[in-house]
Design an enzyme around this catalytic site. Structure first.
Site, PDB file in Angstrom:
ATOM      1  CB  THR A 140      -0.840  -0.257   1.188  1.00  0.00           C
ATOM      2  OG1 THR A 140      -1.404   1.316   1.316  1.00  0.00           O
ATOM      3  CG2 THR A 140      -0.202  -0.148   2.552  1.00  0.00           C
ATOM      4  CE1 TYR A 183      -4.039  -1.865   5.656  1.00  0.00           C
ATOM      5  CE2 TYR A 183      -3.419   0.172   5.205  1.00  0.00           C
ATOM      6  CZ  TYR A 183      -3.520  -0.916   4.633  1.00  0.00           C
ATOM      7  OH  TYR A 183      -3.711  -1.255   3.588  1.00  0.00           O
TER       8      TYR A 183
END
Length: 367
Positions: A140, A183
């Site tokens: 990501t 995250y």
């Protein structure tokens, strides 16, 4: 042959070595599985079916490719089931993950177990094989942190970098990693494990650090999949919550382009193994939240209702991927223009959800 596992082990495909897709019933995973099956590969979908709506993706895959799709319904935290699924895989596309920043803040322990520990266990299963299978990992843009040091200016519709090179090309892989939120830490740690297993143990791996991917089979929510979430809200005339001022910018990429990149990474593993690539629509597909809302309003014939809330932790005001390295190394085509891709997504959502006809003109001629 189609078979469904229960977490006790992957179904055997006699004389075949399936391609394993973890999270294969999810948005990107189901699109990769579909493409692999269409290309003649046997595909082992490994998914816990925990996310609402993904069972429809799985039913679609099985109905479309009954002879090619096998299924193991299991959590990636099930070490034995995961190792068994990876045992005979010809290649692995690892997309199973905890994907929401908000969830990671509420339950960082589960976020760690799913994103870091399970990735580590999968890498170990591949390392122990006589000949490790290639692994392509979904990372990501959050591994670069909040980019607070990138000086921005605002046009009232969009933030733009002051640095002309960043504005022209985006954020490259040379950008230092800077993990924010649990995250970001968990995906970043997994990203680095995947790269190091190529360096330390010779496991052929590639990391794709994705910007915002959108398209058919996306079950968008407020926490993840914002393009589809905005489109669903616009079609159903529901308000959209904007965290911040709506001028934040992302480069969006149609899932068909992302699938091309994943398959190219596998096909070219001999030359790109051990590398990380940024993957996104690039500057030509960089849009603000306001841009997307205005476009969806034009499609539906009514403004999208919005409510504005405080910024969320770790949110980037601007991120555009410099994907030149990926395009060159993977031989990628020019990405689908965002308006055309969003129009196609809206019409798919309309049909999938049984909604009334859109107010917009036909797609012909849309750039």
């Amino acid at each position: 042959m189609t078979a469904t596992g229960t977490g006790e082990g992957a179904p055997a495909l006699v004389g075949r070595r399936p391609v394993l897709v973890t999270g294969g019933a999810g948005f990107i995973g189901s699109n990769i599985a579909d493409r692999l099956a269409r290309d003649g590969h046997d595909v082992l979908v490994y998914d816990a079916l925990a996310r609402p709506g993904v069972e429809r993706n799985l039913a679609w895959l099985q109905g479309t490719h009954s002879a090619r799709i096998s299924v193991v319904k299991a959590d990636v935290r099930d070490d034995a089931a995961l190792a068994d699924a990876a045992r005979d895989a010809a290649a692995v596309f690892h997309l199973a993950a905890q994907v929401a920043v908000t969830t990671s803040l509420a339950d960082p322990a589960s976020d760690f177990d799913i994103n870091v520990r399970s990735t580590f266990r999968l890498l170990e299963a591949l390392r122990r094989r006589d000949r490790p299978a290639p692994l392509v990992f979904a990372s990501t843009n959050k591994v670069y942190g909040d980019l607070a040091d990138v000086a921005l200016e605002s046009t009232n519709r969009a933030y733009l970098p002051r640095d002309p090179n960043i504005r022209r090309y985006g954020i490259s892989e040379q950008r230092p990693l800077d993990f924010h939120t649990p995250y970001g830490c968990s995906k970043g740690a997994a990203d680095q494990y995947v790269l190091d297993y190529a360096r330390s143990f010779g496991v052929p791996t590639v990391v794709l650090r994705m910007s915002c991917i959108y398209g058919q089979r996306q079950m968008g929510t407020e926490d993840q999949g914002w393009v589809a979430h905005f489109a669903i809200s616009a079609l159903e005339d529901r308000p959209v919550s904007i965290f911040g001022d709506g001028s934040q910018v992302r480069d969006v990429m149609d899932v068909s382009d992302a699938v091309e990149a994943y398959l190219a990474a596998w096909q070219r593993i001999g030359s790109v193994g051990g590398r990380a690539f940024n993957l996104g629509g690039g500057p030509a597909n960089a849009i603000s939240l306001r841009d997307l809302l205005d476009h969806l309003g034009g499609l539906t014939g009514r403004p999208v209702r919005t409510e504005y809330l405080d910024w969320r932790s770790g949110d980037q005001r601007w991120f555009v991927a410099d994907a030149r390295a990926a395009r060159a190394a993977l031989g990628l085509r020019a990405p689908v223009p965002w308006r055309r891709g969003v129009d196609a997504l809206a019409r798919w959502l309309q049909a999938e959800r049984g909604l009334d006809a859109l107010a917009a003109a036909p797609l012909a001629g849309v750039a």
